[in-house]
Write a protein that holds these residues in place. Structure first.
Motif, PDB file in Angstrom:
ATOM      1  N   ALA A 192       0.834  -1.210   0.000  1.00 40.31           N
ATOM      2  CA  ALA A 192       0.000   0.000   0.000  1.00 40.31           C
ATOM      3  C   ALA A 192       0.867   1.259   0.000  1.00 40.31           C
ATOM      4  O   ALA A 192       0.643   2.177  -0.795  1.00 40.31           O
ATOM      5  N   TRP A 193       1.854   1.312   0.882  1.00 40.87           N
ATOM      6  CA  TRP A 193       2.707   2.504   0.951  1.00 40.87           C
ATOM      7  C   TRP A 193       3.488   2.704  -0.345  1.00 40.87           C
ATOM      8  O   TRP A 193       3.703   3.834  -0.761  1.00 40.87           O
ATOM      9  N   ASN A 194       3.887   1.625  -0.988  1.00 40.41           N
ATOM     10  CA  ASN A 194       4.596   1.767  -2.256  1.00 40.41           C
ATOM     11  C   ASN A 194       3.700   2.252  -3.381  1.00 40.41           C
ATOM     12  O   ASN A 194       4.190   2.702  -4.408  1.00 40.41           O
ATOM     13  N   SER A 195       2.399   2.197  -3.187  1.00 36.54           N
ATOM     14  CA  SER A 195       1.482   2.771  -4.181  1.00 36.54           C
ATOM     15  C   SER A 195       1.551   4.298  -4.174  1.00 36.54           C
ATOM     16  O   SER A 195       1.169   4.933  -5.146  1.00 36.54           O
ATOM     17  N   ARG A 196       1.995   4.860  -3.046  1.00 35.77           N
ATOM     18  CA  ARG A 196       2.067   6.320  -2.849  1.00 35.77           C
ATOM     19  C   ARG A 196       0.721   6.977  -3.118  1.00 35.77           C
ATOM     20  O   ARG A 196       0.649   8.090  -3.620  1.00 35.77           O
ATOM     21  N   ASN A 197      -0.349   6.308  -2.715  1.00 37.70           N
ATOM     22  CA  ASN A 197      -1.702   6.814  -2.891  1.00 37.70           C
ATOM     23  C   ASN A 197      -2.286   7.146  -1.514  1.00 37.70           C
ATOM     24  O   ASN A 197      -2.774   6.244  -0.823  1.00 37.70           O
ATOM     25  N   PRO A 198      -2.249   8.420  -1.100  1.00 47.13           N
ATOM     26  CA  PRO A 198      -2.698   8.785   0.251  1.00 47.13           C
ATOM     27  C   PRO A 198      -4.150   8.400   0.535  1.00 47.13           C
ATOM     28  O   PRO A 198      -4.469   8.015   1.656  1.00 47.13           O
ATOM     29  N   ASP A 199      -5.020   8.482  -0.460  1.00 47.75           N
ATOM     30  CA  ASP A 199      -6.428   8.125  -0.240  1.00 47.75           C
ATOM     31  C   ASP A 199      -6.562   6.641   0.071  1.00 47.75           C
ATOM     32  O   ASP A 199      -7.254   6.256   1.014  1.00 47.75           O
ATOM     33  N   ASP A 212       9.969   9.447  -5.920  1.00 51.85           N
ATOM     34  CA  ASP A 212      10.365   8.079  -6.288  1.00 51.85           C
ATOM     35  C   ASP A 212      10.576   7.200  -5.053  1.00 51.85           C
ATOM     36  O   ASP A 212      11.468   6.348  -4.998  1.00 51.85           O
ATOM     37  N   TYR A 213       9.726   7.402  -4.062  1.00 53.95           N
ATOM     38  CA  TYR A 213       9.730   6.685  -2.797  1.00 53.95           C
ATOM     39  C   TYR A 213       9.581   5.185  -3.039  1.00 53.95           C
ATOM     40  O   TYR A 213       8.720   4.752  -3.796  1.00 53.95           O
ATOM     41  N   ARG A 214      10.417   4.390  -2.378  1.00 53.83           N
ATOM     42  CA  ARG A 214      10.322   2.941  -2.453  1.00 53.83           C
ATOM     43  C   ARG A 214      10.691   2.364  -1.096  1.00 53.83           C
ATOM     44  O   ARG A 214      11.733   2.679  -0.547  1.00 53.83           O
ATOM     45  N   LEU A 215       9.821   1.482  -0.562  1.00 53.93           N
ATOM     46  CA  LEU A 215       9.880   1.014   0.818  1.00 53.93           C
ATOM     47  C   LEU A 215       9.998  -0.498   0.893  1.00 53.93           C
ATOM     48  O   LEU A 215       9.399  -1.210   0.097  1.00 53.93           O
ATOM     49  N   LYS A 216      10.730  -0.980   1.912  1.00 53.68           N
ATOM     50  CA  LYS A 216      10.785  -2.400   2.246  1.00 53.68           C
ATOM     51  C   LYS A 216      10.576  -2.541   3.745  1.00 53.68           C
ATOM     52  O   LYS A 216      11.307  -1.953   4.542  1.00 53.68           O
ATOM     53  N   LYS A 217       9.529  -3.294   4.152  1.00 57.51           N
ATOM     54  CA  LYS A 217       9.236  -3.550   5.563  1.00 57.51           C
ATOM     55  C   LYS A 217       9.525  -5.010   5.885  1.00 57.51           C
ATOM     56  O   LYS A 217       9.316  -5.880   5.047  1.00 57.51           O
ATOM     57  N   THR A 218      10.002  -5.256   7.116  1.00 60.53           N
ATOM     58  CA  THR A 218      10.283  -6.607   7.583  1.00 60.53           C
ATOM     59  C   THR A 218       9.665  -6.786   8.958  1.00 60.53           C
ATOM     60  O   THR A 218       9.859  -5.944   9.843  1.00 60.53           O
ATOM     61  N   LEU A 219       8.945  -7.887   9.139  1.00 57.96           N
ATOM     62  CA  LEU A 219       8.360  -8.200  10.436  1.00 57.96           C
ATOM     63  C   LEU A 219       9.463  -8.339  11.470  1.00 57.96           C
ATOM     64  O   LEU A 219      10.456  -9.040  11.243  1.00 57.96           O
ATOM     65  N   ARG A 230      15.414  -0.568  -6.756  1.00 57.04           N
ATOM     66  CA  ARG A 230      15.164  -0.074  -8.117  1.00 57.04           C
ATOM     67  C   ARG A 230      13.990  -0.856  -8.678  1.00 57.04           C
ATOM     68  O   ARG A 230      13.811  -2.023  -8.369  1.00 57.04           O
ATOM     69  N   TRP A 231      13.212  -0.232  -9.484  1.00 57.35           N
ATOM     70  CA  TRP A 231      12.051  -0.893 -10.070  1.00 57.35           C
ATOM     71  C   TRP A 231      11.756  -0.311 -11.434  1.00 57.35           C
ATOM     72  O   TRP A 231      12.162   0.786 -11.751  1.00 57.35           O
TER      73      TRP A 231
END
Length: 154
Positions: free
Chosen positions: A39-46, A84-91, A151-152
């Motif tokens: 979701a955060w990588n979508s960069r869609n605040p709504d 160009d925000y890109r995120l990686k989360k780890t439990l 990178r993507w």
């Protein structure tokens, strides 16, 4: 997502369930973290703001945010500045209705300077799976574009 019809908590009345729902298992906690990353990588605040209760409370760095409207405003401001925000989360860990993650993300400013941000978040969830509390500690490190890890394809 399914509509809730009743709730003991007025902050979650008439909102949608956001599976996976607490109590979390290792599998569902990992799925929740991946859903947040996507979701955060979508960069869609709504879209992203709907994952939070209407009265969700955040601490993001030194900023205190209350409610879905302020979350949406914060995310809009964030992604207008962090290009160009890109995120990686780890439990990191979890309990019945709480999850801790470590994360890193990269972005650049309009001047072209790239950054990698490192941080930790503690999340608490309402019974419908929406996040009702988020505590984030984040540090930014300037990097060269050639040092980027994420990178993507566009």
């Amino acid at each position: 997502m399914t509509k809730l019809t009743t709730s003991a908590n007025p902050a979650v009345d008439t909102v949608e369930n956001m599976p996976p729902l607490p109590p979390f298992t290792l599998e569902t906690a990992k799925a929740k973290v991946q859903a947040a990353e996507d979701a955060w990588n979508s960069r869609n605040p709504d879209k992203v703001s709907l994952a939070y209760t209407v009265d969700s409370e955040w601490r993001n760095r030194s900023e205190f945010i209350k409610g879905r409207n302020q979350i949406r405003e914060f995310l809009t401001r964030k992604w207008n500045a962090e290009l160009d925000y890109r995120l990686k989360k780890t439990l990191w860990s979890f309990t019945e209705n709480r999850i801790s993650v470590k994360f890193e993300y990269e972005y650049h400013t309009d001047s072209g300077q790239w950054y990698r941000a490192y941080g930790n978040e503690n999340w608490e969830f309402a019974p419908n799976g929406q996040m009702q509390r988020r505590e984030a500690s984040i540090n930014d490190v300037p990097i060269q574009e050639s040092d980027r890890k994420f990178r993507w394809e566009r």
